[in-house]
Scaffold this active site. Structure first.
Site, PDB file in Angstrom:
ATOM      1  N   THR A 198      -3.182  -9.354 -13.322  1.00 15.62           N
ATOM      2  CA  THR A 198      -2.229  -8.998 -12.202  1.00 15.62           C
ATOM      3  C   THR A 198      -2.570  -7.687 -11.686  1.00 15.62           C
ATOM      4  O   THR A 198      -2.976  -6.724 -12.216  1.00 15.62           O
ATOM      5  CB  THR A 198      -0.688  -8.843 -12.613  1.00 15.62           C
ATOM      6  OG1 THR A 198      -0.581  -7.789 -13.436  1.00 15.62           O
ATOM      7  CG2 THR A 198      -0.330 -10.007 -13.173  1.00 15.62           C
ATOM      8  N   ASP A 199      -2.024  -7.350 -10.234  1.00 15.82           N
ATOM      9  CA  ASP A 199      -2.032  -6.184  -9.671  1.00 15.82           C
ATOM     10  C   ASP A 199      -0.997  -5.395 -10.591  1.00 15.82           C
ATOM     11  O   ASP A 199      -0.051  -5.883 -11.274  1.00 15.82           O
ATOM     12  CB  ASP A 199      -1.750  -5.882  -8.373  1.00 15.82           C
ATOM     13  CG  ASP A 199      -2.134  -4.924  -7.615  1.00 15.82           C
ATOM     14  OD1 ASP A 199      -2.363  -3.708  -8.263  1.00 15.82           O
ATOM     15  OD2 ASP A 199      -2.460  -4.546  -6.516  1.00 15.82           O
TER      16      ASP A 199
END
Length: 319
Positions: free
Chosen positions: A230-231
């Site tokens: 994920t970011d």
């Protein structure tokens, strides 16, 4: 690998799917995250802690130490010079190796769609073909020093304003021919090993929780065999539900392997629902093992593994 993964407890696999940072003392100080062997139990299995650092403009150390500032991606793409850009990122890989950084969080590969996008300078072009080809030479350049790269943001991340709340609604043709094309080139020709999803949603669901994006297309069609992360502090979502950073079970189900980041992965300081999702049958042990295997396979290809399994003189011979 399968035999090794089968030995990991559910708790160890859950911890493995969480990154720690920022500025984790378990890796180079001032960097973005530590991934992998971040607890004593995981270190016992021989898993090293790999270091991730920003970014598309070169190594960033939030310690005051100076590092080389790379030309912007837009400037690099404007040269149309594959040989020069590859050589530049070969040297960038040497700098990363010197600082014990295993993966650069870049290149950025989103499309110049709106001139008001505040991160356009991190992205190559409005053209997906040029974007893909430039990413390939960056990936190849850094691999000369054994450094991995994380291509981002997958996909259709084309503005910064309220980026955690925005949704990109687009046709299948636009998605394939414009917004996914550069990533496809980077995977097929550049052998990308790490991908970062976006903060926002595409066609109704958060990218971090989309099986079609992360498994069917990226892995099944493009042939990607690395890790998806994920970011930082991004959200997941159930189908038709509201986004929530605690919904990591949906990410594992989609084969988004790593949640980035937590303060303490073992203590679950982010309060994620992975253990709960496993207990309730919303994810399976097999899905958790799949992500653990992806992460372990990635770690084996990094300088962190060389450092953990050999002396520094042997490590130096690999660059």
């Amino acid at each position: 690998m399968e035999d090794f993964i089968s030995q990991l407890s559910d708790e160890d696999m859950i911890i493995l799917t969480r990154g720690e940072g920022m500025d984790s003392p378990k890796v180079t100080r001032g960097t973005a995250a530590a991934v992998g062997g971040i607890t004593e139990s995981l270190i016992h299995y021989g898993l090293p802690a790999a270091c991730f650092s920003d970014g598309p403009s070169g190594l960033r150390l939030d310690t005051g130490e100076k590092t080389f500032s790379m030309p912007s991606a837009t400037c690099l793409a404007a040269t149309f010079n594959n040989v020069l850009v590859k050589e530049l990122f070969d040297w960038e890989g040497v700098e990363l190796h010197m600082h014990r950084v295993d993966s650069l969080l870049g290149p950025g590969m989103n499309i110049h769609r709106n001139p008001l996008n505040g991160r356009n300078f991190e992205y190559f072009s409005e053209d997906p073909f040029l974007t893909g080809k430039m990413a390939v030479v960056e990936l190849r350049g850094m691999r000369e020093s054994g450094i991995m790269s994380t291509i981002k943001h997958f996909c259709a991340n084309n503005r910064e304003y309220r980026r955690k709340e925005t949704e990109s609604v687009l046709s299948e043709r636009a998605l394939r021919e414009i917004y996914l094309r550069g990533f496809e080139i980077a995977v097929r020709e550049g052998a990308a090993t790490s991908v970062m999803t976006t903060y926002g949603a595409v066609n109704g669901a958060q990218t971090a929780s989309q099986y079609d994006l992360n498994t069917t297309i990226l892995r099944g069609e493009f042939g990607f065999g690395g890790i998806v992360m994920t970011d930082w502090w991004a959200c997941g979502s159930e189908e038709g539900g509201a986004p929530d950073p605690r919904l990591t079970g949906t990410m594992i189900r989609a084969q988004n392997d790593l949640y980035m980041v937590t303060k303490d992965a073992a203590a679950n300081t982010g309060g994620d629902d992975t253990a709960e999702a496993l207990a309730e049958g919303r994810i399976t042990r097999g899905e958790l093992q799949r992500s653990a295997a992806n992460i372990c396979g990635f770690l084996l290809s990094t300088p962190a593994y060389w450092r953990a399994s050999a002396d520094e003189s042997e490590v130096e011979t690999k660059i």
